[in-house]
Design a protein around this motif. Structure first.
Motif, PDB file in Angstrom:
ATOM      1  N   ARG A 116       0.495  -0.900  -0.156  1.00  0.00           N
ATOM      2  CA  ARG A 116       0.244   0.157  -0.119  1.00  0.00           C
ATOM      3  C   ARG A 116       0.848   1.193   0.040  1.00  0.00           C
ATOM      4  NH1 ARG A 116      -2.225   1.044   4.225  1.00  0.00           N
ATOM      5  NH2 ARG A 116      -3.950   2.182   2.854  1.00  0.00           N
ATOM      6  N   ARG A 117       1.941   1.187  -0.128  1.00  0.00           N
ATOM      7  CA  ARG A 117       2.588   2.958  -0.001  1.00  0.00           C
ATOM      8  C   ARG A 117       3.202   3.897  -1.662  1.00  0.00           C
ATOM      9  NH1 ARG A 117       5.254  -1.766  -3.460  1.00  0.00           N
ATOM     10  NH2 ARG A 117       7.114  -0.804  -5.103  1.00  0.00           N
ATOM     11  N   GLY A 118       2.162   2.943  -2.110  1.00  0.00           N
ATOM     12  CA  GLY A 118       1.955   4.380  -3.203  1.00  0.00           C
ATOM     13  C   GLY A 118       0.815   5.446  -2.142  1.00  0.00           C
ATOM     14  N   LYS A 119      -0.589   4.399  -2.068  1.00  0.00           N
ATOM     15  CA  LYS A 119      -1.742   5.396  -1.130  1.00  0.00           C
ATOM     16  C   LYS A 119      -0.782   5.769  -0.117  1.00  0.00           C
ATOM     17  CE  LYS A 119      -5.159   2.281  -3.317  1.00  0.00           C
ATOM     18  NZ  LYS A 119      -6.753   0.860  -2.826  1.00  0.00           N
ATOM     19  N   VAL A 120      -0.120   5.355   0.414  1.00  0.00           N
ATOM     20  CA  VAL A 120       0.448   5.669   1.846  1.00  0.00           C
ATOM     21  C   VAL A 120       0.879   7.151   1.642  1.00  0.00           C
ATOM     22  CG1 VAL A 120       1.866   5.903   3.566  1.00  0.00           C
ATOM     23  CG2 VAL A 120       0.564   4.048   2.791  1.00  0.00           C
ATOM     24  N   PHE A 121       1.741   6.938   0.468  1.00  0.00           N
ATOM     25  CA  PHE A 121       3.046   8.107  -0.352  1.00  0.00           C
ATOM     26  C   PHE A 121       1.729   9.666  -0.119  1.00  0.00           C
ATOM     27  CE2 PHE A 121       6.350   9.642  -3.251  1.00  0.00           C
ATOM     28  CZ  PHE A 121       6.753  10.609  -2.252  1.00  0.00           C
ATOM     29  N   ASP A 122       0.506   8.653  -1.148  1.00  0.00           N
ATOM     30  CA  ASP A 122      -0.018  10.417  -2.054  1.00  0.00           C
ATOM     31  C   ASP A 122      -0.683  10.759  -0.485  1.00  0.00           C
ATOM     32  OD1 ASP A 122       0.183  10.188  -4.893  1.00  0.00           O
ATOM     33  OD2 ASP A 122      -1.224   8.238  -4.198  1.00  0.00           O
ATOM     34  N   ALA A 123      -1.124   9.733   0.502  1.00  0.00           N
ATOM     35  CA  ALA A 123      -1.669  11.162   1.527  1.00  0.00           C
ATOM     36  C   ALA A 123      -0.393  11.369   2.802  1.00  0.00           C
ATOM     37  CB  ALA A 123      -2.373   9.545   2.729  1.00  0.00           C
ATOM     38  N   GLN A 124       0.156  11.210   1.959  1.00  0.00           N
ATOM     39  CA  GLN A 124       1.413  11.467   3.649  1.00  0.00           C
ATOM     40  C   GLN A 124       2.053  12.955   2.426  1.00  0.00           C
ATOM     41  OE1 GLN A 124       5.141   9.538   3.006  1.00  0.00           O
ATOM     42  NE2 GLN A 124       5.318   8.899   5.271  1.00  0.00           N
ATOM     43  N   LEU A 125       2.125  13.278   1.103  1.00  0.00           N
ATOM     44  CA  LEU A 125       2.300  14.450   0.610  1.00  0.00           C
ATOM     45  C   LEU A 125       1.255  15.405   0.675  1.00  0.00           C
ATOM     46  CD1 LEU A 125       3.545  12.887  -2.538  1.00  0.00           C
ATOM     47  CD2 LEU A 125       5.008  14.299  -1.059  1.00  0.00           C
ATOM     48  N   ALA A 130      -0.690  20.521   3.662  1.00  0.00           N
ATOM     49  CA  ALA A 130      -1.831  21.181   4.512  1.00  0.00           C
ATOM     50  C   ALA A 130      -1.334  21.574   5.482  1.00  0.00           C
ATOM     51  CB  ALA A 130      -3.535  19.516   5.210  1.00  0.00           C
ATOM     52  N   VAL A 131      -0.174  21.452   6.279  1.00  0.00           N
ATOM     53  CA  VAL A 131       0.347  21.703   7.755  1.00  0.00           C
ATOM     54  C   VAL A 131       1.507  22.298   6.817  1.00  0.00           C
ATOM     55  CG1 VAL A 131       2.288  20.589   9.092  1.00  0.00           C
ATOM     56  CG2 VAL A 131       0.335  18.958   8.304  1.00  0.00           C
ATOM     57  N   TRP A 132       2.482  22.254   6.379  1.00  0.00           N
ATOM     58  CA  TRP A 132       3.291  23.784   5.781  1.00  0.00           C
ATOM     59  C   TRP A 132       1.766  24.850   5.384  1.00  0.00           C
ATOM     60  CZ3 TRP A 132       6.709  20.151   2.612  1.00  0.00           C
ATOM     61  CH2 TRP A 132       7.274  19.819   3.357  1.00  0.00           C
ATOM     62  N   GLY A 141      -3.412  25.398  17.628  1.00  0.00           N
ATOM     63  CA  GLY A 141      -3.644  25.602  15.800  1.00  0.00           C
ATOM     64  C   GLY A 141      -2.739  25.212  14.681  1.00  0.00           C
ATOM     65  N   ALA A 142      -1.607  25.257  13.872  1.00  0.00           N
ATOM     66  CA  ALA A 142      -1.235  25.150  13.186  1.00  0.00           C
ATOM     67  C   ALA A 142      -0.282  24.371  13.815  1.00  0.00           C
ATOM     68  CB  ALA A 142      -0.706  25.931  12.321  1.00  0.00           C
ATOM     69  N   GLY A 152       6.312  25.040   2.000  1.00  0.00           N
ATOM     70  CA  GLY A 152       6.735  24.770   2.622  1.00  0.00           C
ATOM     71  C   GLY A 152       8.221  24.193   1.819  1.00  0.00           C
ATOM     72  N   PRO A 153       9.494  23.423   2.385  1.00  0.00           N
ATOM     73  CA  PRO A 153      10.407  23.182   1.378  1.00  0.00           C
ATOM     74  C   PRO A 153      10.396  22.404   0.071  1.00  0.00           C
ATOM     75  CG  PRO A 153      10.521  22.029   2.941  1.00  0.00           C
ATOM     76  CD  PRO A 153       9.671  22.070   3.394  1.00  0.00           C
ATOM     77  N   PRO A 154      10.822  22.943  -1.080  1.00  0.00           N
ATOM     78  CA  PRO A 154      10.432  22.446  -2.490  1.00  0.00           C
ATOM     79  C   PRO A 154      11.229  20.773  -2.192  1.00  0.00           C
ATOM     80  CG  PRO A 154      12.702  23.648  -2.590  1.00  0.00           C
ATOM     81  CD  PRO A 154      11.979  24.392  -0.877  1.00  0.00           C
TER      82      PRO A 154
END
Length: 289
Positions: A116-125, A130-132, A141-142, A152-154
């Protein structure tokens, strides 16, 4: 084209003080960035922590994870906070090369779902974005610290699959080649530029590549010893990696010229030999001195 240099932090048994000395010397030599590689089941130093240490002893040189694996690092909120912290400590010098990963043992060791690493990666990104962006996550708050740059960083997305180029256009500032010479870069870079334009992104993606280098006395032996061990999991492919190592000054100069002609924005050369003299030799061969 910018030329960066990898830290020797992936070489097992490396002394911590040498990594800091290397960072200082690389900055003085004029390299554009300090790179780190990423594995879990190996004797390397963890890349985010290593770049935080390098940030503390340098003031100009960039810091690049080249490439960090995202999906086995847990939730995107914590990863976003860790990266934003290094970004703050370095006053905005961090670039995040990140990919989905392909070594099952690293996922097994972290109890992460390889399939499931692809789906996990999409969710992480998505969560990192959102956090940044400063979205609220609770009473206070944030999630901070706020990164130095808006958004955020590039991010440089690694990988050659359609999903990788889709992630680049959705979340990234560019793309990074994990392995291969100028010819491989040329073919993949065309796909990256094409995907960028088709997605309606303005300008051009930043395109980065990495290579391995060992110069001076016993150059080939160092390359074979380190790369043969690091890529031993890859079976017969290890011979190709070892054979592609740059072990002469002319090979470095030709490779720099080849990537420049191919439109690469930055080439990061990772050392197979942790001797500090390598920095001067690589800088001279790459035309920095």
């Amino acid at each position: 084209m910018d030329v960066g240099i990898g830290l020797p932090s992936t070489i097992p048994g490396i002394r911590g003080r040498l990594v800091l000395d290397w960072a200082r010397a690389a900055e003085e030599a004029g390299f554009s960035t300090l790179g780190t590689l990423d594995r879990i089941v190996y004797g390397n130093l963890e890349p985010i922590s290593t770049l935080a240490a390098a940030a503390a002893v340098t003031g100009r040189i960039g810091l690049t994870t080249a490439i960090m694996i995202g999906p086995y690092r847990g939730n995107g909120a914590l990863l976003a906070k860790q990266l934003a912290t290094v970004d703050r400590l370095s006053e905005g010098r961090l670039t995040v090369g990140i990919a989905v990963g392909s070594r099952p043992d690293d996922f097994e060791a972290t109890a992460s779902p390889y399939e499931r690493r692809g789906k996990v990666f999409d969710a992480q990104l998505a969560e990192m974005r959102a956090v940044w962006a400063g979205e609220s996550r609770g009473y206070a708050g944030a999630i901070g610290p706020a990164p130095m740059r808006p958004g955020g960083p590039p991010l440089l997305i690694g990988g050659g699959s359609p999903a990788a180029f889709r992630r680049m256009t959705e979340y990234g500032a560019g793309w990074i080649l994990g392995a291969g010479g100028p010819d491989a870069f040329t073919a993949a870079a065309a796909k990256a530029r094409g995907a960028w334009g088709e997605a309606g992104r303005e300008g051009e993606p930043r395109l980065v590549a990495i290579g391995y280098v060992s110069l001076g006395d016993e150059a080939e032996q160092h390359a074979r010893s380190y790369l043969g061990d690091y890529y031993s999991f890859a079976g017969a492919y290890v011979d190709r990696v070892v054979g592609s190592a740059l072990i002469t000054q002319q090979a470095v100069a030709d490779t720099v010229a080849g990537f420049t002609a191919a439109g690469c924005d930055e080439l990061i050369l990772f050392p197979a030999n942790p001797d500090l003299q390598q920095i001067e030799l690589i800088a001279a061969a790459a035309g920095l001195s």
